[in-house]
Motif scaffolding. Structure first.
Motif, mmCIF file in Angstrom:
data_model
loop_
_atom_site.group_PDB
_atom_site.id
_atom_site.type_symbol
_atom_site.label_atom_id
_atom_site.label_comp_id
_atom_site.label_asym_id
_atom_site.label_seq_id
_atom_site.Cartn_x
_atom_site.Cartn_y
_atom_site.Cartn_z
ATOM 1 N N UNK A 1 0.857 -1.183 0.000
ATOM 2 C CA UNK A 1 0.000 0.000 0.000
ATOM 3 C C UNK A 1 0.892 1.232 0.000
ATOM 4 N N UNK A 2 0.828 1.985 -1.072
ATOM 5 C CA UNK A 2 1.694 3.149 -1.179
ATOM 6 C C UNK A 2 3.154 2.749 -1.141
ATOM 7 N N UNK A 3 3.919 3.330 -0.233
ATOM 8 C CA UNK A 3 5.346 3.049 -0.121
ATOM 9 C C UNK A 3 5.660 1.928 0.862
ATOM 10 N N UNK A 4 4.650 1.395 1.537
ATOM 11 C CA UNK A 4 4.859 0.348 2.526
ATOM 12 C C UNK A 4 4.417 -0.999 1.974
ATOM 13 N N UNK A 5 5.102 -2.055 2.403
ATOM 14 C CA UNK A 5 4.681 -3.388 2.004
ATOM 15 C C UNK A 5 4.951 -4.374 3.132
ATOM 16 N N UNK A 6 4.112 -5.414 3.187
ATOM 17 C CA UNK A 6 4.214 -6.464 4.190
ATOM 18 C C UNK A 6 4.301 -7.792 3.443
ATOM 19 N N UNK A 7 5.319 -8.607 3.784
ATOM 20 C CA UNK A 7 5.539 -9.837 3.025
ATOM 21 C C UNK A 7 5.864 -10.988 3.961
ATOM 22 N N UNK A 8 5.634 -12.219 3.466
ATOM 23 C CA UNK A 8 5.968 -13.428 4.204
ATOM 24 C C UNK A 8 5.439 -14.642 3.484
ATOM 25 N N UNK A 9 5.784 -15.839 3.976
ATOM 26 C CA UNK A 9 5.240 -17.048 3.361
ATOM 27 C C UNK A 9 3.721 -17.101 3.461
ATOM 28 N N UNK A 10 3.179 -16.485 4.539
ATOM 29 C CA UNK A 10 1.719 -16.469 4.733
ATOM 30 C C UNK A 10 1.288 -15.156 5.379
#
Length: 239
Positions: free
Chosen positions: A115-124
């Motif tokens: 979202x915008x300049x932020x991101x959240x990532x992981x296997x799940x």
């Protein structure tokens, strides 16, 4: 089954995906456009399936994937094959996405919520629409405008623009020449908080060769400022 009926059934699926990706549901009165190679519906079981290049469009949101299935009775949905949901500045991608009761969503396989300049990532990534709350239960990575943070576990509270990281927290900001570690951390992303991170438990920060340790460290990623509490120790690199 007519495409109109399939479209109506898939609308519920699209809405929960959109809500998960954007924290805002699409307008309910907007029409839904569905295309796929095949669309089937079993009235007895309540199961609808769309296979082959599935694409759903509603208002400003677009969902794509290889296949989709939705059970109108259990309200369980499943989309597989390079799933992607885009709405305005928010994108959710994963190998597959499941949703339950039009509220609880699980994205697995290289899951990424941006979202915008932020991101959240992981296997799940798990997401609860009604709470606007996301959880990456392991190997989490949060990318911010001025750096990135990894941890064993990250919780994101979207309405508050706040994230809580737990276990082996590591923050790096090349822009600020910063490398910091701790047991736990809380990130505040709102503009008024200046990208503040409060790190606790064996907190240690290295910036331009200077080392600051303490029970708790507060770092402002928008600036080079930081402070420490709990018998802090500062080792300054000779200039």
């Amino acid at each position: 089954m007519s495409r109109k009926l399939a479209t109506a059934l898939l609308a519920a699926l699209l809405l929960v995906m959109i809500a998960a990706a954007t924290a805002v549901s699409a307008p309910a009165d907007k029409p839904v456009e569905l295309t796929a190679d095949t669309i089937e519906y079993d009235a007895k079981t309540g199961v609808m399936t769309a296979q082959g290049a599935v694409k759903l469009v509603r208002d400003k949101a677009v969902l794509t994937g290889a296949n989709a299935r939705y059970n109108t009775k259990s309200k369980e949905a499943y989309v597989s094959g390079s799933v992607k949901v885009v709405r305005e500045d928010t994108t959710l991608t994963a190998n597959e996405v499941r949703s339950y009761n039009d509220n609880y969503l699980v994205a697995t396989g290289s899951a990424l919520l941006t979202k915008g300049e932020n991101s959240l990532a992981g296997p799940k990534i798990e997401h609860w629409v009604d709470r606007q709350y996301s959880l990456v239960p392991n190997n989490a990575r949060l990318t911010m405008p001025d750096g990135w943070m990894t941890a064993n576990r990250v919780e994101a509270f979207h309405t508050e623009d706040r994230a809580v990281a737990d276990g082996d927290v590591h923050i790096v900001s090349d822009k600020r020449s910063l490398d910091a570690t701790s047991d736990k951390a809380v990130y505040y992303g709102s503009k008024t908080e200046q990208g503040k991170v409060v790190m606790s438990g064996n907190a240690r920060a290295v910036q331009e060769g200077n080392v600051l340790t303490g029970k708790t460290l507060t770092i402002y990623l928008d600036d080079k400022a930081m402070d420490a509490q709990g018998r802090p120790k500062l080792v300054v690199k000779p200039q």
